[in-house]
Structures are given as C-alpha cells and as structure tokens.
Design a protein around this motif. Structure first.
Motif, PDB file in Angstrom:
ATOM      1  N   GLU A 137       0.710  -1.281  -0.053  1.00 20.56           N
ATOM      2  CA  GLU A 137       0.333  -0.082  -0.693  1.00 20.56           C
ATOM      3  C   GLU A 137       1.044   1.063   0.169  1.00 20.56           C
ATOM      4  OE1 GLU A 137      -3.314  -1.037  -0.451  1.00 20.56           O
ATOM      5  OE2 GLU A 137      -3.925  -2.442   0.116  1.00 20.56           O
ATOM      6  N   PHE A 138       0.370   2.018  -0.895  1.00 20.46           N
ATOM      7  CA  PHE A 138       2.096   3.605  -1.325  1.00 20.46           C
ATOM      8  C   PHE A 138       0.602   4.192  -0.651  1.00 20.46           C
ATOM      9  CE2 PHE A 138      -0.002   2.869  -5.536  1.00 20.46           C
ATOM     10  CZ  PHE A 138      -0.502   3.979  -6.029  1.00 20.46           C
ATOM     11  N   GLU A 139       2.101   5.362   0.029  1.00 21.38           N
ATOM     12  CA  GLU A 139       1.640   6.548   1.159  1.00 21.38           C
ATOM     13  C   GLU A 139       1.815   7.640   0.149  1.00 21.38           C
ATOM     14  OE1 GLU A 139       3.195   5.875   3.703  1.00 21.38           O
ATOM     15  OE2 GLU A 139       1.656   4.088   4.864  1.00 21.38           O
ATOM     16  N   GLU A 140       3.048   7.965  -0.952  1.00 25.15           N
ATOM     17  CA  GLU A 140       3.752   8.257  -1.413  1.00 25.15           C
ATOM     18  C   GLU A 140       4.888   8.649  -2.614  1.00 25.15           C
ATOM     19  OE1 GLU A 140       5.379  11.535   1.260  1.00 25.15           O
ATOM     20  OE2 GLU A 140       6.833  10.511   1.712  1.00 25.15           O
ATOM     21  N   ALA A 141       5.033   8.455  -3.526  1.00 26.38           N
ATOM     22  CA  ALA A 141       5.748   8.565  -4.852  1.00 26.38           C
ATOM     23  C   ALA A 141       6.255   9.611  -4.984  1.00 26.38           C
ATOM     24  CB  ALA A 141       5.164   7.937  -5.726  1.00 26.38           C
ATOM     25  N   SER A 142       7.549   9.363  -6.129  1.00 25.80           N
ATOM     26  CA  SER A 142       8.317  10.457  -6.841  1.00 25.80           C
ATOM     27  C   SER A 142       8.359   9.438  -7.651  1.00 25.80           C
ATOM     28  CB  SER A 142       9.919  10.927  -5.722  1.00 25.80           C
ATOM     29  OG  SER A 142      10.494   9.857  -5.694  1.00 25.80           O
ATOM     30  N   LEU A 143       8.594  10.564  -8.476  1.00 25.04           N
ATOM     31  CA  LEU A 143       9.083  10.362 -10.560  1.00 25.04           C
ATOM     32  C   LEU A 143      10.015  10.767 -10.405  1.00 25.04           C
ATOM     33  CD1 LEU A 143       8.209   8.746 -13.282  1.00 25.04           C
ATOM     34  CD2 LEU A 143       7.256  11.086 -14.109  1.00 25.04           C
ATOM     35  N   ASN A 144      11.533  10.325 -11.216  1.00 22.92           N
ATOM     36  CA  ASN A 144      12.384  10.928 -11.615  1.00 22.92           C
ATOM     37  C   ASN A 144      12.536  10.420 -13.143  1.00 22.92           C
ATOM     38  OD1 ASN A 144      14.496  11.094 -12.951  1.00 22.92           O
ATOM     39  ND2 ASN A 144      15.831  11.243 -11.056  1.00 22.92           N
ATOM     40  N   ARG A 149      14.002  16.435 -14.067  1.00 21.75           N
ATOM     41  CA  ARG A 149      12.383  15.984 -14.765  1.00 21.75           C
ATOM     42  C   ARG A 149      11.883  15.558 -13.165  1.00 21.75           C
ATOM     43  NH1 ARG A 149      11.995  13.610 -19.915  1.00 21.75           N
ATOM     44  NH2 ARG A 149      10.147  13.787 -19.325  1.00 21.75           N
ATOM     45  N   ALA A 150      12.298  15.961 -11.792  1.00 20.75           N
ATOM     46  CA  ALA A 150      11.073  15.253 -10.420  1.00 20.75           C
ATOM     47  C   ALA A 150       9.929  15.443 -10.282  1.00 20.75           C
ATOM     48  CB  ALA A 150      12.892  15.235  -9.324  1.00 20.75           C
ATOM     49  N   TYR A 151       9.616  14.526  -9.931  1.00 20.56           N
ATOM     50  CA  TYR A 151       8.210  14.968  -9.766  1.00 20.56           C
ATOM     51  C   TYR A 151       7.681  14.347  -8.489  1.00 20.56           C
ATOM     52  CZ  TYR A 151       7.803  15.745 -14.898  1.00 20.56           C
ATOM     53  OH  TYR A 151       7.723  17.265 -15.887  1.00 20.56           O
ATOM     54  N   ALA A 152       6.820  15.079  -7.933  1.00 23.50           N
ATOM     55  CA  ALA A 152       6.253  14.595  -6.282  1.00 23.50           C
ATOM     56  C   ALA A 152       4.355  14.223  -6.437  1.00 23.50           C
ATOM     57  CB  ALA A 152       6.524  14.746  -4.731  1.00 23.50           C
TER      58      ALA A 152
END
Length: 250
Positions: A137-144, A149-152
């Motif tokens: 169960e994910f609570e938060e994520a980050s995309l590189n 180009r990094a996104y929360a």
C-alpha cells in the motif's frame, strides 16, 4: 501531499508516465529494514492489484519476508533501464506499507489469479506452502523522468477514484473469454493500439483504467479513452478497440 523542495508539480504527462511505469512493471527493487535494523534491498516480481496497488509474491526463505513481518514499512523502485546511461531512463519510487494476504481468502485468490496472469514463470512455485502474496500500500511516490525532471505524486494521482471493484469482479471471466474466443482480435489490439510487434499476444489483465497485453517477456498497456464502470461498458470498450484495429488493417 506537500511537494518536497526541488520537485516539480506533477503535470498530465508526468502522471501518465508514472501510471505506465506502475502498471507495466514486472520486477522491482524492494528496500526493507532487516530485523536487526540493517537496510537491505532485493529484487522482486511485481504486478498491480485492480486498484493499482503493487503486489509481490514472497518466499518465507527470502530476506525481505521476516523484514516485512517485523516492520511493514518499505520502498519499491520500478523502471527498467535501456540502452545508454541507466540514469537517463524514467523510474518511480514508492513509499509503501506491506500487507500480507491471508491464504484461502477471496481477496488472496483474486490477487493470485491476477498476479499469475502477468507473471507466468511464478506458476512454478506460487503454490509452495511458504509463499505469500503481499500488497504494498503506497503512501507517496516520486517520479524521476530524466535529468532535472523529478516529480512528487500522491495516491490520488497514481490511483484515481474509478470503479475498480466492478471491473475486478469480471476480470478473470473476461480474460478467459477474449483469450479463447478472440485471440486474433487481441493481437490486433496489441499491434494497433500499443504499437506492439507481430507476435502471439494475450490479455494478461484488465482494470478500470486499461488493459495489459503480454507476449513472452514483453508487456504493453492500452488505456481506455473512457474508463468503464460496468461489465457492459467494458465489453463495449473492448469491442470498440477490436473494431478500430480491424478497420486500420483493412
């Protein structure tokens, strides 16, 4: 979720890429804390439950299993590097909490069917008594998405409010029907809608956002133009995809 310093606001393109990485991942790096407190990382097979939650299948002999029992907090890194600089390829990091599924329950049986649809190799060991399915169960994520180009992202951006349960209840019957009765149409859908190569494609999963198609070790995803909320809408969406693929071929 408050956006950490240095992260860009997640736009439509970033959200689309993050969802694709999540849904098409077949393996990932799982970070856990061993019972003695030491950090550790292991490779795990991954698919997603109908609602987009990552699912793994773990052995009682694996180092991460006692770690998750002792402390369910973990992190999962998804995204496969290709040619060139491995850091130039997109990856998704998820902060999760592990939830072991009880054997013999309807939820476990449903998740197992979905997992094995994506992970055919796992059929060799999935029935061994020390293996358990675990939802992360994910609570938060980050995309590189590449340099600078990094996104929360929050849970709502990766797991929108859709009719997951309605589609999950008919997923396996729909998969069986289309793979048995409409195999040619499935391959046409893969080639037309997912720009897949010629091959023997099958439907591996269906959820409220889209469909997953698999051929050997390759996986492709097609997102519905309009998310279906019922069996009738799902059947209409699949039939429309097949019709469009046939029309494009003629």
């Amino acid at each position: 979720m408050s956006r950490p310093s240095g992260f860009l606001p997640a736009d439509a393109g970033a959200i689309r890429l993050a969802r694709s990485l999540l849904r098409t991942a077949r393996s990932g790096a799982l970070a856990t804390r061993a019972p003695d407190g030491a950090p550790q990382a292991t490779r795990v097979g991954v698919t997603t439950d109908a609602d987009g939650t990552p699912v793994i299948l773990v052995s009682g002999l694996a180092a991460h299993t006692p770690a998750l029992h002792a402390d369910p907090r973990c992190a999962l890194l998804l995204g496969q590097p290709g040619k060139g600089d491995p850091l130039a390829h997109p990856r998704l990091s998820l902060t999760c909490r592990a939830s072991f599924l009880e054997p013999g329950t309807p939820e476990k049986n449903r998740v197992a069917a979905r997992y094995l649809g994506h992970q055919e190799y796992a059929k060799l060991y999935a029935t061994l008594p020390d293996f358990r399915y675990v939802r992360l169960e994910f609570e938060e994520a980050s995309l590189n998405a590449g340099f600078g180009r990094a996104y929360a992202l929050g849970t709502q951006e990766l797991r929108p409010d859709l009719a997951w349960a309605s589609i999950a209840g008919i997923e396996q019957a729909t998969l069986a029907h289309w793979n048995a009765e409409h195999a040619e149409a499935v391959s046409l859908i893969a080639r037309h809608h997912a720009q897949a190569s010629t091959g023997s494609w099958r439907l591996a999963g269906i959820d409220a956002e889209g469909i997953d198609l698999v051929s050997a070790d390759e996986i492709r995803r097609v997102v519905f133009e309009t998310p279906p909320s019922s069996g009738d809408e799902l059947r209409a969406a699949l039939a429309g995809m097949a019709a469009a693929a046939r029309a494009a071929r003629s």
